[in-house]
Design an enzyme around this catalytic site. Structure first.
Site, short mmCIF file in Angstrom:
data_model
loop_
_atom_site.label_atom_id
_atom_site.label_comp_id
_atom_site.label_asym_id
_atom_site.label_seq_id
_atom_site.Cartn_x
_atom_site.Cartn_y
_atom_site.Cartn_z
CD GLN A 34 61.07 47.54 45.56
OE1 GLN A 34 60.93 48.53 46.28
NE2 GLN A 34 60.70 47.55 44.30
CD GLN A 65 46.70 51.60 40.88
OE1 GLN A 65 47.64 52.32 40.58
NE2 GLN A 65 46.83 50.32 41.11
CG ASP A 89 50.51 48.66 40.47
OD1 ASP A 89 50.41 49.40 39.48
OD2 ASP A 89 50.31 49.08 41.62
CD GLU A 109 58.48 49.38 39.14
OE1 GLU A 109 57.52 50.10 39.44
OE2 GLU A 109 59.35 49.01 39.97
CG ASP A 140 66.71 55.46 39.45
OD1 ASP A 140 65.82 56.35 39.36
OD2 ASP A 140 67.46 55.35 40.44
N GLY A 141 63.79 55.77 37.49
CA GLY A 141 63.08 56.90 36.88
C GLY A 141 63.93 58.16 36.79
CG ASP A 159 52.04 54.62 41.12
OD1 ASP A 159 51.97 54.79 42.35
OD2 ASP A 159 51.60 53.60 40.55
CB SER A 160 57.55 57.05 43.54
OG SER A 160 57.45 57.81 44.71
CG ASP A 162 56.09 55.34 51.50
OD1 ASP A 162 55.32 56.14 50.94
OD2 ASP A 162 55.71 54.34 52.14
#
Ligand code: AAT
Length: 278
Positions: A34, A65, A89, A109, A140-141, A159-160, A162
């Site tokens: 990304q 969070q 993060d 992550e 990749d989760g 916690d992904s 969109d």
């Protein structure tokens, strides 16, 4: 587009875009997954943007969070093994670490660049990585879950970002099936589940996928985060019921309570009758 302002434009919220005044661009990069941008805003502190979408601002990150972490971890007794998917993060890690019952915090992550950028520009958020209970996996989760043994985690927090881009799989049925497999009976999952103002179709899809997959309860919660689209964001929380024997134990307990209640009623009756006699 207004010069000197960042506008969050996406097909996921057509016809509207939240804007923040930019004081200074601090980082611009392109990872394998990304576009990564960090800027100093006029009113929300530093801002992390992935593929044009705001992930975190220093001013309102706590609202998200804290909710995505404490809703699940406070809903079961004594969580010990916790998995975070996404959340590069470190903010969710920071919040998980506040639970003293937790012994192991795994995070998967996908993007090393997000982790590096967070450590450099958002030290008060990335502080979560410093907890000795944290084990970091970069990948990749959805793939990571395939390697996890059945019933391993007490809680999983997704916690992904969109569902356009690298997180797309994290909104699909096979992923929910993997989550159900790696969760222990009585465990809990909490996923980022978008906004009721913009994404009812996504919420309905997650809800029905989970209803089919999880033999337990599926609930939706939401909170206010001013820099997320429409100013709110939701979470899907699901639990897996304990085994069938535990159902029976529960029914047994209920039956006992009823018997007890009956005894009290009866006792009261006897007492009243006796009082009457006296
Ligand atoms: N706490 C910050 C909020 C986020 S960050 C979402 C994270 O998910 C990003 O770091 C992204 O790199 C990571 N991610 C995306 N896809 C995957 C994947 N397949 N596996 C593992 N990690 C992934 C969420 C902000 C929500 C914004 C709402 N508009």
């Amino acid at each position: 587009v207004i010069p000197g302002w960042f506008s969050e434009i996406s097909p996921m919220w057509p016809g509207e875009a939240h804007s923040l005044e930019v004081k200074e661009i601090l980082f611009e990069g392109k990872s394998d997954f990304q576009d990564v941008l960090v800027f100093q805003s006029a009113t929300y502190g530093k801002v992390l943007v992935l593929d044009g979408v705001i992930q975190v601002t220093e001013r309102d990150e706590c609202a998200y969070q804290e909710m995505i972490t404490h809703l699940p971890l406070c809903s079961i007794p004594n969580p010990q093994k916790v998995l975070v998917i996404g959340g590069g993060d470190g903010g969710v890690l920071r919040e998980v670490a506040r639970h003293t019952s937790v012994k192991q915090i795994d995070i998967c992550e996908i993007d090393q660049m997000v982790i590096d950028v967070a450590k450099k520009f958002f030290p008060n958020i990335a502080v979560g990585f410093e907890d000795p209970r944290v084990r970091l996996f970069v990948g990749d989760g959805a793939v990571f879950l395939k390697e996890v043994s059945d019933g391993f985690y007490d809680a999983v927090i997704v916690d992904s970002s969109d569902p356009i881009g690298p997180a797309q799989q994290l909104f699909e049925t096979p992923f929910f099936e993997s989550l159900a497999r790696v969760l222990r009976p009585g465990g809990v999952v909490c996923t980022q589940a978008e906004s009721v103002w913009l994404h009812m179709h996504i919420i309905k899809d997650i809800f029905s996928a989970c209803r089919k997959t999880f033999k337990g309860s599926v609930k939706y919660a939401w909170t206010s985060v001013p820099t997320y689209p429409s100013g709110v964001i939701g979470f899907m929380l699901f639990t897996i019921l304990r085994c069938i024997l535990q159902h029976f134990a529960y029914l047994n307990l209920l039956a006992k309570l009823w018997t007890l209640r009956f005894c009290f009623l009866l006792g009261g009756q006897v007492q009243r009758t006796n009082q009457h006699r006296v």
